[in-house]
Motif scaffolding. Structure first.
Motif, PDB file in Angstrom:
ATOM      1  N   VAL A 109      27.825  37.479  83.795  1.00  0.00           N
ATOM      2  CA  VAL A 109      27.306  37.590  85.158  1.00  0.00           C
ATOM      3  C   VAL A 109      28.265  36.930  86.142  1.00  0.00           C
ATOM      4  O   VAL A 109      28.648  37.517  87.161  1.00  0.00           O
ATOM      5  CB  VAL A 109      25.910  36.957  85.264  1.00  0.00           C
ATOM      6  N   ALA A 110      28.683  35.697  85.838  1.00  0.00           N
ATOM      7  CA  ALA A 110      29.560  34.969  86.743  1.00  0.00           C
ATOM      8  C   ALA A 110      30.904  35.668  86.905  1.00  0.00           C
ATOM      9  O   ALA A 110      31.425  35.803  88.027  1.00  0.00           O
ATOM     10  CB  ALA A 110      29.755  33.543  86.238  1.00  0.00           C
ATOM     11  N   LEU A 111      31.470  36.134  85.799  1.00  0.00           N
ATOM     12  CA  LEU A 111      32.782  36.774  85.864  1.00  0.00           C
ATOM     13  C   LEU A 111      32.733  38.081  86.636  1.00  0.00           C
ATOM     14  O   LEU A 111      33.594  38.355  87.486  1.00  0.00           O
ATOM     15  CB  LEU A 111      33.313  37.031  84.452  1.00  0.00           C
ATOM     16  N   SER A 112      31.748  38.917  86.358  1.00  0.00           N
ATOM     17  CA  SER A 112      31.682  40.209  87.025  1.00  0.00           C
ATOM     18  C   SER A 112      31.329  40.057  88.500  1.00  0.00           C
ATOM     19  O   SER A 112      31.815  40.817  89.345  1.00  0.00           O
ATOM     20  CB  SER A 112      30.688  41.131  86.322  1.00  0.00           C
ATOM     21  N   ALA A 113      30.497  39.070  88.841  1.00  0.00           N
ATOM     22  CA  ALA A 113      30.159  38.844  90.244  1.00  0.00           C
ATOM     23  C   ALA A 113      31.381  38.427  91.052  1.00  0.00           C
ATOM     24  O   ALA A 113      31.517  38.787  92.231  1.00  0.00           O
ATOM     25  CB  ALA A 113      29.066  37.790  90.353  1.00  0.00           C
ATOM     26  N   ALA A 114      32.290  37.684  90.426  1.00  0.00           N
ATOM     27  CA  ALA A 114      33.459  37.171  91.129  1.00  0.00           C
ATOM     28  C   ALA A 114      34.526  38.231  91.379  1.00  0.00           C
ATOM     29  O   ALA A 114      35.465  37.990  92.147  1.00  0.00           O
ATOM     30  CB  ALA A 114      34.068  36.009  90.337  1.00  0.00           C
ATOM     31  N   ARG A 115      34.395  39.396  90.790  1.00  0.00           N
ATOM     32  CA  ARG A 115      35.438  40.414  90.925  1.00  0.00           C
ATOM     33  C   ARG A 115      35.552  40.981  92.334  1.00  0.00           C
ATOM     34  O   ARG A 115      36.565  41.569  92.674  1.00  0.00           O
ATOM     35  CB  ARG A 115      35.204  41.536  89.911  1.00  0.00           C
ATOM     36  N   ILE A 116      34.512  40.830  93.151  1.00  0.00           N
ATOM     37  CA  ILE A 116      34.609  41.304  94.531  1.00  0.00           C
ATOM     38  C   ILE A 116      34.775  40.127  95.492  1.00  0.00           C
ATOM     39  O   ILE A 116      34.352  40.180  96.646  1.00  0.00           O
ATOM     40  CB  ILE A 116      33.393  42.168  94.917  1.00  0.00           C
ATOM     41  N   GLU A 117      35.443  39.088  95.029  1.00  0.00           N
ATOM     42  CA  GLU A 117      35.643  37.888  95.853  1.00  0.00           C
ATOM     43  C   GLU A 117      36.269  38.201  97.214  1.00  0.00           C
ATOM     44  O   GLU A 117      35.817  37.645  98.240  1.00  0.00           O
ATOM     45  CB  GLU A 117      36.480  36.864  95.078  1.00  0.00           C
ATOM     46  N   PRO A 118      37.289  39.078  97.326  1.00  0.00           N
ATOM     47  CA  PRO A 118      37.826  39.356  98.665  1.00  0.00           C
ATOM     48  C   PRO A 118      36.770  39.933  99.613  1.00  0.00           C
ATOM     49  O   PRO A 118      36.731  39.578 100.800  1.00  0.00           O
ATOM     50  CB  PRO A 118      38.948  40.362  98.386  1.00  0.00           C
ATOM     51  N   GLN A 119      35.939  40.807  99.118  1.00  0.00           N
ATOM     52  CA  GLN A 119      34.884  41.396  99.941  1.00  0.00           C
ATOM     53  C   GLN A 119      33.858  40.344 100.351  1.00  0.00           C
ATOM     54  O   GLN A 119      33.368  40.333 101.486  1.00  0.00           O
ATOM     55  CB  GLN A 119      34.211  42.525  99.168  1.00  0.00           C
ATOM     56  N   LEU A 120      33.547  39.433  99.432  1.00  0.00           N
ATOM     57  CA  LEU A 120      32.604  38.365  99.749  1.00  0.00           C
ATOM     58  C   LEU A 120      33.192  37.402 100.779  1.00  0.00           C
ATOM     59  O   LEU A 120      32.481  36.949 101.686  1.00  0.00           O
ATOM     60  CB  LEU A 120      32.226  37.620  98.474  1.00  0.00           C
ATOM     61  N   ALA A 121      34.473  37.100 100.642  1.00  0.00           N
ATOM     62  CA  ALA A 121      35.109  36.213 101.614  1.00  0.00           C
ATOM     63  C   ALA A 121      35.064  36.825 103.012  1.00  0.00           C
ATOM     64  O   ALA A 121      34.820  36.121 104.011  1.00  0.00           O
ATOM     65  CB  ALA A 121      36.554  35.933 101.203  1.00  0.00           C
ATOM     66  N   GLU A 122      35.281  38.125 103.105  1.00  0.00           N
ATOM     67  CA  GLU A 122      35.192  38.799 104.405  1.00  0.00           C
ATOM     68  C   GLU A 122      33.766  38.754 104.942  1.00  0.00           C
ATOM     69  O   GLU A 122      33.546  38.600 106.154  1.00  0.00           O
ATOM     70  CB  GLU A 122      35.670  40.246 104.275  1.00  0.00           C
ATOM     71  N   ALA A 123      32.767  38.864 104.049  1.00  0.00           N
ATOM     72  CA  ALA A 123      31.370  38.783 104.477  1.00  0.00           C
ATOM     73  C   ALA A 123      31.055  37.408 105.060  1.00  0.00           C
ATOM     74  O   ALA A 123      30.241  37.284 105.985  1.00  0.00           O
ATOM     75  CB  ALA A 123      30.444  39.099 103.306  1.00  0.00           C
ATOM     76  N   PHE A 124      31.692  36.346 104.540  1.00  0.00           N
ATOM     77  CA  PHE A 124      31.521  35.020 105.120  1.00  0.00           C
ATOM     78  C   PHE A 124      31.960  35.030 106.584  1.00  0.00           C
ATOM     79  O   PHE A 124      31.359  34.357 107.427  1.00  0.00           O
ATOM     80  CB  PHE A 124      32.354  33.998 104.345  1.00  0.00           C
ATOM     81  N   ARG A 125      33.025  35.766 106.883  1.00  0.00           N
ATOM     82  CA  ARG A 125      33.545  35.805 108.254  1.00  0.00           C
ATOM     83  C   ARG A 125      32.659  36.630 109.178  1.00  0.00           C
ATOM     84  O   ARG A 125      32.471  36.269 110.354  1.00  0.00           O
ATOM     85  CB  ARG A 125      34.966  36.382 108.252  1.00  0.00           C
TER      86      ARG A 125
END
Length: 352
Positions: A109-125
């Motif tokens: 779960v943790a590994l697969s969730a982290a695969r879209i980290e760039p998209q999540l970082a943009e969502a923070f912005r």
């Protein structure tokens, strides 16, 4: 500004531990996928060559993997024999996917969730949401794989019997809606346990529903289980005797609206069971390993998912009993009580 050396070293050790855990996570997934834990549990103690031979893997990789596992306390090492083994407790955690303590799936779960980290970082912005459907496909498998042992161990034997009259209703033949069913693990487990009842699994993610239909057929319960692609606010049906929501209520962008729809589709004497991650009401009481895991996964998956929907009331995975109660009662239910709990879950019974 002067640094407290002792405090700084404590933080360094914490970061080192977390770095090691992060690097360790893919090794757990690999060990689970290749059967290394299961083989070690069944055939150990083994040398690295012995485990490689039993699993048809390369010894040099296995040797390094075993040493990492032993350093983390996941595997037991005997320096006198240069052999590795699993204690019964380690086996329950890593080698037995029917054990309620099985945790190997959580690393996926943790590994697969982290695969879209760039998209999540943009969502923070931007503050925009990231939909469930936007995640890597492995996440959907990992979620089902990680939670099924909890459901298999507790759902039929403990959770449903803790509800008022539900076990009797299902044994006699009830109508059940499983809202947010994902791959249908919970739906199939209930259908297997209650052959007189009929079930419908509901989820907005069409690929997950396709998998759920296949798994129900493989389990031999497809004649009593239907699946519907729909949200918690739009699914069909009325006068259900029992509605369930497993680890999904906090993912909903409008939990009050979802609760209202469940209330509308529930029989007047029906029951809604809501299973949520264990959480206390106060933030300071969740600052522990369970809270860290849940808040982290909530940041990666649950909160973005809710924000991608209406975002009316984003509960997060650590809403606690008071947060769940407020959303459920605001949706039209008159009663909510904690019916059962485990170290990982809270089980609520809501009544009209």
């Amino acid at each position: 500004m002067a640094l407290d050396e002792e405090r700084l070293n404590q933080h360094v050790q914490t970061a080192l531990n977390d770095f090691g855990a992060t690097a360790h996570a893919p090794l757990v997934v690999i060990g689970d996928e290749l059967g290394l834990y299961e083989t070690l549990a069944d055939a150990g103690p083994l040398t690295s060559a012995g485990l490689a031979g039993e699993t048809d893997t390369a010894e040099r990789y296995v040797r390094e993997w075993l040493r990492a596992q032993a350093a983390g306390g996941y595997v037991t090492y005997d320096p006198e024999t240069d052999r590795y083994s699993l204690t019964p407790e380690q086996a329950a955690l890593l080698a037995d996917e029917n054990s309620p303590a099985f945790m190997a799936g959580n690393f996926g779960v943790a590994l697969s969730a982290a695969r879209i980290e760039p998209q999540l970082a943009e969502a923070f912005r931007t503050g925009e949401g990231v939909g469930w459907h936007e995640h890597d496909d492995d996440l959907f498998h990992a979620i089902a794989y990680s939670w099924r042992p909890q459901y298999a161990a507790n759902l039929v034997d403990d959770w449903i019997p803790a509800l008022e009259g539900v076990d009797e209703t299902l044994r006699a033949g009830g109508r059940v809606a499983d809202v947010g069913c994902g791959y249908g693990a919970s739906t199939v487990l209930m259908a297997e346990a209650y052959p007189e009842s009929t079930f419908v699994g509901i989820d907005p993610h069409e690929p997950s529903i396709a998998t759920a239909r296949r798994r129900a057929k493989e389990a031999g319960v497809a004649d009593r289980v239907d699946f519907e692609v729909a949200t918690a606010k739009s699914y069909d049906g009325a006068a259900y005797d029992f509605v369930t929501t497993f680890d999904a209520f906090h993912d909903m962008g409008d939990p009050v609206g979802a609760a209202a729809h469940v209330r509308d589709t529930l029989a007047d004497d029906g029951t809604w069971m809501i299973v949520e991650l264990f959480a206390n009401d106060r933030v300071e009481d969740n600052l522990n390993p369970m809270g860290r895991a849940a808040y982290s996964i909530s940041t990666l998956i649950c909160t973005p998912c809710a924000l991608d929907q209406e975002g009316e009331r984003v509960l997060g995975a650590q809403a606690g009993e008071s947060g769940i109660r407020d959303a459920v009662t605001d949706g039209g239910f008159s009663r909510l009580r904690r019916a059962a709990e485990t170290p990982l879950n809270l089980v609520f019974e809501a009544k009209p």
